[in-house]
Write an enzyme that holds these catalytic residues in place. Sequence first.
Site, PDB file in Angstrom:
ATOM      1  N   CYS A  91       0.837  -1.189   0.000  1.00 33.98           N
ATOM      2  CA  CYS A  91       0.000   0.000   0.000  1.00 33.98           C
ATOM      3  C   CYS A  91       0.881   1.252   0.000  1.00 33.98           C
ATOM      4  O   CYS A  91       1.683   1.422   0.911  1.00 33.98           O
ATOM      5  CB  CYS A  91      -0.794  -0.061   1.302  1.00 33.98           C
ATOM      6  SG  CYS A  91      -2.242   0.898   1.297  1.00 33.98           S
ATOM      7  N   LYS A 117       1.239  -9.447   1.419  1.00 36.09           N
ATOM      8  CA  LYS A 117       0.700  -8.868   0.175  1.00 36.09           C
ATOM      9  C   LYS A 117       1.703  -7.818  -0.279  1.00 36.09           C
ATOM     10  O   LYS A 117       2.075  -6.938   0.500  1.00 36.09           O
ATOM     11  CB  LYS A 117      -0.658  -8.246   0.448  1.00 36.09           C
ATOM     12  CG  LYS A 117      -1.297  -7.606  -0.778  1.00 36.09           C
ATOM     13  CD  LYS A 117      -2.766  -7.298  -0.493  1.00 36.09           C
ATOM     14  CE  LYS A 117      -3.447  -6.624  -1.665  1.00 36.09           C
ATOM     15  NZ  LYS A 117      -3.210  -5.181  -1.705  1.00 36.09           N
ATOM     16  N   ASN A 124      -3.033 -10.298  -8.062  1.00 34.53           N
ATOM     17  CA  ASN A 124      -4.011  -9.248  -7.779  1.00 34.53           C
ATOM     18  C   ASN A 124      -3.725  -8.065  -8.708  1.00 34.53           C
ATOM     19  O   ASN A 124      -2.605  -7.848  -9.132  1.00 34.53           O
ATOM     20  CB  ASN A 124      -3.883  -8.815  -6.309  1.00 34.53           C
ATOM     21  CG  ASN A 124      -4.622  -7.517  -6.001  1.00 34.53           C
ATOM     22  OD1 ASN A 124      -4.006  -6.510  -5.646  1.00 34.53           O
ATOM     23  ND2 ASN A 124      -5.933  -7.508  -6.144  1.00 34.53           N
ATOM     24  N   GLY A 161      -6.450  -5.321 -11.193  1.00 36.54           N
ATOM     25  CA  GLY A 161      -7.123  -5.153 -12.484  1.00 36.54           C
ATOM     26  C   GLY A 161      -7.995  -6.321 -12.910  1.00 36.54           C
ATOM     27  O   GLY A 161      -8.416  -6.380 -14.061  1.00 36.54           O
TER      28      GLY A 161
END
Length: 334
Positions: A102, A141, A213, A215
């Site tokens: 992020c 992630k 992950n 789109g």
Amino acid sequence: MEKEAKSQICVSRSFAVAPMMDWTDRHCRYLHRLLSRQTLLYTEMVTAPALVRGGAVHLLDFSPEEHPVALQLGGSDPEELAQAARLGEEAGYDEINLNCGCPSDRVQSGTFGAVLMRDPGLVAECVAAMRAAVSVEVTVKCRIGVDDQTPEEVLPEFLSRVGAAGCERFTIHARKAWLQGLSPKENRDIPPLDYELVQRMRGMFGGLHLSVNGGITSLDEAERFLEAGLDGVMVGRAAYHDPTAILAQADRRIFGAEGDSDPVEVARQMLPYIERHLSEGGKLGQVTRHMLGLFAGKPGARAWRRILSEGAHKPGAGPELVQEALGAVTGVAA
Ligand SMILES: Cc1cc2nc3c(=O)[nH]c(=O)nc-3n(C[C@H](O)[C@H](O)[C@H](O)COP(=O)(O)O)c2cc1C
């Protein structure tokens, strides 16, 4: 019980709804769980400092119906992350995920997210400390790199070092984060996607579980990635905006289980949950804002959205509003 949760995660990890701040809160996850029994759900990111230093353990509250559900943590201090992971495990989460993807501008709350792509050694330390603190799985992630990094070099190095610290499952948002000059929102669209690199990682790292992950906007696409050999697929925005399209058939098509869910039925099943939420002092709009997309693209969808978004914030608004909005979708007074 613990064994059961672990085997459920082993099934569910092939398809997930992404962690999304302000979006995948407990009400949203309750709705998503009604649409799909198997899909793995993630919390919004909760920072380790908020839990450990701020004592904000209410951020961990969730409904038992949400299982299997993973807690996503943000942070970069191994000891603090270990303590936060422990709190997450005690609260009942099935997995603890570390956010290395992020791009955040909230610098005061400490280093976390995509900037950690620059420091795989630190991420490895964090993962090792978290794993030592909990018995549930610790996952990561990440992005394929940041700024001027070369993803072909950085990503394998990252997977290899963090994998060596015991993380066996990664979700890779298949684009870089550009930490200078792009907003978090732009960072979800502008850096180009490189699915092929993720596929190549699949070939290189046989022992890791790799989910892709970024789109992915339909179940068809998700199925294609799984058929092509990826271990899992994570869907974010599409699952939020059009939850029925992504989740209502997921149990059958991804997990081979029986039965699709019916969004009208799901909306009705939300009514007792809403009543409970209101009786505990909550507001209708906190739940219904996540339900706006339930009938996306279907007849009556506009009226559904309008009735809910105009009415949910009026004083005294309650489950009858959802029933009224459902009437616009089903064509009958519900
Ligand atoms: C509103 C919003 C909030 C997000 N918050 C988080 C977060 O808390 N943690 C995280 O790892 N990613 C976060 N993301 C990124 C998503 O998890 C996902 O990686 C990204 O949206 C790309 O997937 P998509 O194209 O399927 O949406 C957020 C995305 C959105 C749209």
